[in-house]
Design an enzyme around this catalytic site. Structure first.
Site, PDB file in Angstrom:
ATOM      1  N   ALA A  99      44.154 -14.050  -9.707  1.00 53.43           N
ATOM      2  CA  ALA A  99      44.022 -13.761 -11.094  1.00 53.43           C
ATOM      3  C   ALA A  99      43.396 -14.756 -11.872  1.00 53.43           C
ATOM      4  O   ALA A  99      43.480 -16.170 -11.746  1.00 53.43           O
ATOM      5  CB  ALA A  99      45.443 -12.996 -12.090  1.00 53.43           C
ATOM      6  N   GLY A 156      46.541 -13.068  -6.493  1.00 57.25           N
ATOM      7  CA  GLY A 156      45.864 -12.032  -6.635  1.00 57.25           C
ATOM      8  C   GLY A 156      44.843 -11.271  -6.082  1.00 57.25           C
ATOM      9  O   GLY A 156      44.532 -10.410  -5.668  1.00 57.25           O
ATOM     10  N   GLU A 172      46.494 -10.531  -2.776  1.00 58.25           N
ATOM     11  CA  GLU A 172      47.121  -9.196  -3.071  1.00 58.25           C
ATOM     12  C   GLU A 172      46.222  -7.932  -3.249  1.00 58.25           C
ATOM     13  O   GLU A 172      46.575  -6.765  -2.215  1.00 58.25           O
ATOM     14  CB  GLU A 172      47.967  -9.208  -4.272  1.00 58.25           C
ATOM     15  CG  GLU A 172      49.055 -10.127  -4.245  1.00 58.25           C
ATOM     16  CD  GLU A 172      49.874 -10.247  -5.877  1.00 58.25           C
ATOM     17  OE1 GLU A 172      49.064 -10.661  -6.687  1.00 58.25           O
ATOM     18  OE2 GLU A 172      51.012  -9.699  -5.869  1.00 58.25           O
ATOM     19  N   GLU A 192      51.706 -18.508  -6.559  1.00 56.62           N
ATOM     20  CA  GLU A 192      52.076 -18.052  -7.946  1.00 56.62           C
ATOM     21  C   GLU A 192      53.177 -19.040  -8.171  1.00 56.62           C
ATOM     22  O   GLU A 192      53.183 -19.228  -9.555  1.00 56.62           O
ATOM     23  CB  GLU A 192      52.426 -16.409  -7.974  1.00 56.62           C
ATOM     24  CG  GLU A 192      51.292 -15.767  -8.225  1.00 56.62           C
ATOM     25  CD  GLU A 192      50.825 -15.194  -6.613  1.00 56.62           C
ATOM     26  OE1 GLU A 192      51.313 -15.851  -5.642  1.00 56.62           O
ATOM     27  OE2 GLU A 192      50.093 -14.309  -6.711  1.00 56.62           O
TER      28      GLU A 192
HETATM   29  N1  T1G Z   1      41.964 -18.649 -12.844  1.00 54.70           N
HETATM   30  C1  T1G Z   1      41.092 -19.495 -13.664  1.00 54.70           C
HETATM   31  N2  T1G Z   1      40.433 -20.677 -13.482  1.00 54.70           N
HETATM   32  C2  T1G Z   1      40.529 -21.056 -12.046  1.00 54.70           C
HETATM   33  C3  T1G Z   1      41.470 -20.585 -11.160  1.00 54.70           C
HETATM   34  C4  T1G Z   1      42.078 -19.347 -11.535  1.00 54.70           C
HETATM   35  N3  T1G Z   1      42.915 -18.656 -10.743  1.00 54.70           N
HETATM   36  N4  T1G Z   1      41.290 -21.099 -10.242  1.00 54.70           N
HETATM   37  C5  T1G Z   1      40.472 -22.140 -10.321  1.00 54.70           C
HETATM   38  N5  T1G Z   1      40.048 -21.912 -11.717  1.00 54.70           N
HETATM   39  C6  T1G Z   1      38.900 -23.183 -12.135  1.00 54.70           C
HETATM   40  C7  T1G Z   1      39.593 -24.584 -12.520  1.00 54.70           C
HETATM   41  O1  T1G Z   1      40.209 -24.483 -13.752  1.00 54.70           O
HETATM   42  C8  T1G Z   1      38.323 -25.268 -12.535  1.00 54.70           C
HETATM   43  O2  T1G Z   1      37.671 -25.136 -13.567  1.00 54.70           O
HETATM   44  C9  T1G Z   1      37.238 -24.398 -11.508  1.00 54.70           C
HETATM   45  O3  T1G Z   1      37.860 -22.928 -11.373  1.00 54.70           O
HETATM   46  C10 T1G Z   1      37.436 -25.091  -9.953  1.00 54.70           C
HETATM   47  O4  T1G Z   1      38.857 -25.276  -9.612  1.00 54.70           O
HETATM   48  C11 T1G Z   1      49.003 -11.357 -10.113  1.00 54.70           C
HETATM   49  C12 T1G Z   1      49.254 -13.650 -11.341  1.00 54.70           C
HETATM   50  C13 T1G Z   1      41.061 -22.062  -5.466  1.00 54.70           C
HETATM   51  C14 T1G Z   1      42.074 -23.896  -4.299  1.00 54.70           C
HETATM   52  O5  T1G Z   1      46.982 -20.076  -8.466  1.00 54.70           O
HETATM   53  O6  T1G Z   1      44.310 -23.360  -6.309  1.00 54.70           O
HETATM   54  O7  T1G Z   1      46.950 -14.443  -9.098  1.00 54.70           O
HETATM   55  O8  T1G Z   1      37.644 -27.526 -14.177  1.00 54.70           O
HETATM   56  O9  T1G Z   1      38.698 -27.746  -9.531  1.00 54.70           O
HETATM   57  O10 T1G Z   1      39.540 -27.972  -5.986  1.00 54.70           O
HETATM   58  O11 T1G Z   1      49.978 -12.275  -8.825  1.00 54.70           O
HETATM   59  O12 T1G Z   1      41.150 -23.734  -7.886  1.00 54.70           O
HETATM   60  O13 T1G Z   1      35.518 -26.230 -13.304  1.00 54.70           O
HETATM   61  O14 T1G Z   1      36.613 -25.628 -15.663  1.00 54.70           O
HETATM   62  O15 T1G Z   1      40.713 -26.304  -8.611  1.00 54.70           O
HETATM   63  O16 T1G Z   1      37.633 -26.319  -5.046  1.00 54.70           O
HETATM   64  C15 T1G Z   1      46.678 -17.465  -8.177  1.00 54.70           C
HETATM   65  C16 T1G Z   1      44.409 -21.629  -8.389  1.00 54.70           C
HETATM   66  C17 T1G Z   1      46.767 -17.213  -9.722  1.00 54.70           C
HETATM   67  C18 T1G Z   1      44.774 -20.329  -7.545  1.00 54.70           C
HETATM   68  C19 T1G Z   1      39.834 -24.258  -5.493  1.00 54.70           C
HETATM   69  N6  T1G Z   1      45.838 -18.360  -7.878  1.00 54.70           N
HETATM   70  N7  T1G Z   1      43.187 -22.458  -7.983  1.00 54.70           N
HETATM   71  O17 T1G Z   1      40.001 -25.788  -5.706  1.00 54.70           O
HETATM   72  O18 T1G Z   1      38.386 -26.223  -7.357  1.00 54.70           O
HETATM   73  S1  T1G Z   1      47.998 -16.491 -10.282  1.00 54.70           S
HETATM   74  C20 T1G Z   1      45.799 -19.524  -8.034  1.00 54.70           C
HETATM   75  C21 T1G Z   1      43.207 -23.233  -7.055  1.00 54.70           C
HETATM   76  C22 T1G Z   1      47.766 -14.718  -9.840  1.00 54.70           C
HETATM   77  C23 T1G Z   1      48.738 -12.636  -9.397  1.00 54.70           C
HETATM   78  C24 T1G Z   1      49.243 -13.704  -9.897  1.00 54.70           C
HETATM   79  C25 T1G Z   1      41.886 -24.103  -6.660  1.00 54.70           C
HETATM   80  C26 T1G Z   1      41.203 -23.467  -5.612  1.00 54.70           C
HETATM   81  P1  T1G Z   1      36.829 -26.004 -14.263  1.00 54.70           P
HETATM   82  P2  T1G Z   1      39.246 -26.492  -8.726  1.00 54.70           P
HETATM   83  P3  T1G Z   1      38.936 -26.575  -6.042  1.00 54.70           P
END
Ligand code: T1G
Length: 703
Positions: A73, A113, A116, A136
């Protein structure tokens, strides 16, 4: 709708629909990680409607454009009102009820998500280096789009709990073994997915995870999980909710569990803990951006590294580079010191190997990259040289003068000093632009924080190179300015003063430490002091007093040191240590404090745990506000990153600045004044303006 109603702008088109013969392909284009942002659900739903209405379409493939499948998400949309949030649950429900086979084609990371949504498809295929997971819990929430109900239906209760409570992804091969992936695609993912889709186009009934039973439920599994999170996730909300929802999946039909999951997700998402963890998620990434250093600034290539000093810090620092295949020449003043240092490095690696986290072959490979030396001449070819000797300015100056003569032009010269003036060190060289501070935290091969100390003349190129390098060696780099203690250690001074003051006025050391445990810190100030060694602070306070001509400090803790009780290393400090490292309150120290109070004529008073905690947490934040005003830190969120990654401040509180913002800065100022602590001017100003430290950062960074 009346003409004057403001039209919410249509979300951007982020999903492209195309045909591969009788297979409709939906490609998500939402760089950089294809987060499930506004526009993605709309595009996917439109694509599914197109597939449904076109009889020539026999199956659907969903794939991510760019470097990854949907990585989750869009965390930035968590603060949107529910009706504006991207409809992930609705999109997955549409997939779940779809009458033609849907295939998720996964590369990169399908997380949260994103995974999911993949579980809502009929099938999942992936490249061999793809990873899938539900992280999450690391954001203080829970899989809120069916994950808590679908995952256990595929992998069983135990594995589902493991995956969702750790939040760690699994590789495609393991996911296939678990039944989460139907096929690993060699070669082109899209072609592989389309071929797979054709093979299953007529398979009926379509597989639906939501229709499966949950295996592996037992009272013992859930009891063990609840016991486990008491240690691994002390004080956190969402892990318990995850366990409850997996248990619910074994008790009620899918739709009922799914409905309740949605409610619990909203509860977790709106908690201060999730706000704290999301704050740190973005703060960590923000810290890598240096406001006045353009992203296009050229970087220097770091092919080889020199380390001066093979002590605990020097050895740990060297390991960071060996771990990523960068050769290191380590220099000491005697063969005996060199041998000892190399012995410690080897032992560290062998211990890791014993735990199965490193092969013996890797141990030898890493040790093979390490060249011991007794001569600075061997550093002549190094691209980066890091000095890691003891904290003495004269010694450091002598070293940098020698480096100036020996190091090749363009070499970066870094000091690992934890408090000394990097400008003063740079001034002894003819190349101050190449001089920087790289303040590692002990143990340097473990602690993730790296304070990158920007001296007055440090060049943008050197700064940008070191920031990139921090990520390469797995550190969280934060740029700080030059002042005694930079950011982290400077904030420790008022924190410790406040702790000492609490005891002086009536609290017991164990109550003061307990207050910080309650905040979520692994260790309170007195436990930390005993571990680090009380004599270090004692000596540096005296050194500072001597230098500044101030009177010698006198504090009840000094009396402890003067009894020869330096902490764990002498088996006694503020606490007794009858068995190893477990601190036991000491009657002798209690008596010492009593008589010290009597000597100073101090009337003992009681402190509530809440006041004890706030006095200490706010002492940190108050100094942080001063640091911000002086420009020693770029952002309040940088200070939070420093305290979470370097000092064990609980990430679910978001760091000392975020924690204060959560309390309301007006309330914080009122508390400080009640405690007789002068609020920093910036803190007072933000409180008067009804702002938070995040407002300050956004104002300052123009975001
Ligand atoms: N949402 C918004 N921005 C995100 C994002 C996300 N989920 N993931 C990464 N970014 C942005 C990050 O801030 C950065 O921005 C750029 O993308 C590159 O990220 C309903 C509610 C995927 C392994 O927790 O683990 O789904 O600094 O530097 O090192 O159940 O990003 O360039 O402006 O980390 O290559 C669940 C979180 C959400 C994954 C890539 N998903 N992200 O790593 O790049 S909750 C996560 C990561 C959810 C549902 C629930 C990592 C990555 P900027 P980065 P990276």
């Amino acid at each position: 709708m009346s003409s004057d109603t403001a039209q919410t702008p249509a979300p951007p088109r982020l999903v492209q629909s195309s045909r591969e013969g009788d297979v409709l392909v939906l490609t998500i284009h939402n760089p950089p990680v294809n987060a499930f942002s506004p526009g993605v659900p709309e595009g996917l739903k439109a694509g599914l409607d197109e597939a449904e209405s076109d009889d020539s379409v026999r199956a659907v493939v969903i794939i991510g454009g760019g470097r990854t499948f949907i990585a989750g998400a869009d965390i930035k949309t968590f603060n949107l009102p529910r009706e504006q949030a991207p409809d992930l649950r609705g999109t997955i429900a549409k997939l779940d009820g779809f009458q033609k086979p849907t295939v998720a084609a996964i590369h990169g990371t399908a997380l949260g998500g994103g995974f999911e949504l993949a579980l809502g498809c009929s099938y999942r295929v992936a490249t061999k280096d793809a990873q899938v997971g539900l992280p999450e819990v690391k954001l203080g929430v829970l899989p809120g789009a069916g994950g808590t109900q679908r995952l256990p239906r595929v992998v069983g209760v135990q594995k589902a709990l493991e995956m969702m409570l750790s939040g760690n992804p699994v590789k495609a091969s393991q996911a296939k073994e678990l039944g989460l992936i139907d096929e690993i695609v060699e070669g082109d993912l899209l072609q592989g997915a389309v071929a797979f889709a054709r093979r299953v186009a007529d398979a009926r009934p379509l597989p639906r995870i939501s229709e499966r039973e949950v295996e592996g439920a037992s009272p013992e599994v859930f009891a063990a999980a609840r016991e486990g999170i008491r240690k691994t996730h002390r004080g956190q909300l969402s892990p318990g909710l995850i366990i409850d929802l997996v248990e619910l999946a074994t008790q009620v039909p899918f739709d009922e569990g799914h409905r309740i999951e949605g409610e619990k997700f909203m509860e977790a998402k709106d908690s201060p803990q999730s706000r704290g963890l999301r704050h740190i998620f973005f703060a960590e990434r923000e810290a890598a951006k240096i406001a006045d250093v353009d992203r296009s600034t050229p970087r220097r290539e770091i092919r080889t590294v020199g380390v001066i000093g093979a002590g605990t810090m020097g050895g740990g620092i060297a390991m960071n580079f060996l771990n990523v295949g960068v050769p290191v020449t380590i220099v000491e003043t005697s063969q005996e010191a060199l041998d000892r240092g190399l012995g410690i490095i080897r032992r560290n690696y062998e211990n890791t190997a014993k735990k199965g986290r490193l092969s013996l072959e890797d141990v030898e490979k890493r040790m093979g990259l390490l060249t011991p030396s007794l001569s600075y001449d061997d550093l002549a070819g190094a691209d980066l040289i890091i000095e890691a000797v003891f904290e003495d300015m004269a010694v450091k100056k002598a070293i940098f003068a020698k480096l100036d003569a020996v190091a090749k032009p363009g070499a970066i010269l870094a000091t690992n000093t934890s408090t000394l003036d990097v400008n003063e060190i740079a001034a002894v060289t003819g190349r101050p632009g190449d001089v920087i501070g790289l303040h590692f935290f002990s143990p340097a091969n473990v602690m993730r924080l790296l304070e990158i100390v920007r001296a007055d003349q440090t060049s943008p190129e050197v700064l940008a190179t070191c920031m990139d390098l921090s990520k390469k060696i797995g550190k969280v780099g934060v740029v700080v300015g030059v002042c005694p203690g930079f950011v982290g250690n400077r904030m420790l001074v008022p924190y410790r003063d406040q702790a000492n003051e609490l005891v002086l006025r009536g609290a017991r050391p164990q109550d003061v430490d307990a207050a910080m445990h309650a905040l979520g810190m692994p260790m309170g100030p007195f436990e930390m002091g005993d571990m680090a060694g009380l004599d270090i602070g004692y000596a540096s306070r005296r050194e500072a007093a001597k230098k500044s001509g101030e009177p010698m400090p006198d504090d009840w803790v000094d009396r402890v040191v003067e009894l020869g009780r330096k902490g764990q290393k002498t088996g006694a400090g503020v606490y007794d240590y009858p068995e190893g490292r477990r601190p036991v309150p000491s009657p002798l120290i209690e008596e010492l404090i009593e008589s010290y109070r009597a000597e100073k004529g101090i009337e003992r008073r009681e402190f509530t745990p809440d006041e004890a905690m706030k006095r200490q947490a706010y002492a940190l934040m108050n100094e942080g506000a001063r640091i911000l005003e002086e420009g020693i830190a770029q952002r309040a969120s940088d200070i939070d990153v420093i305290y979470v990654f370097g000092y064990g401040f609980p990430a679910y509180r978001g760091g000392p600045m975020q924690y204060a913002s959560e309390q309301g800065l007006k309330n914080v100022v009122a508390d400080l004044e009640r405690y007789g602590i002068e609020p920093a001017p910036l803190l007072r100003r933000l409180a008067e303006e009804g702002k938070t430290f995040t407002d300050y950062d956004q104002g300052r960074m123009g975001r």
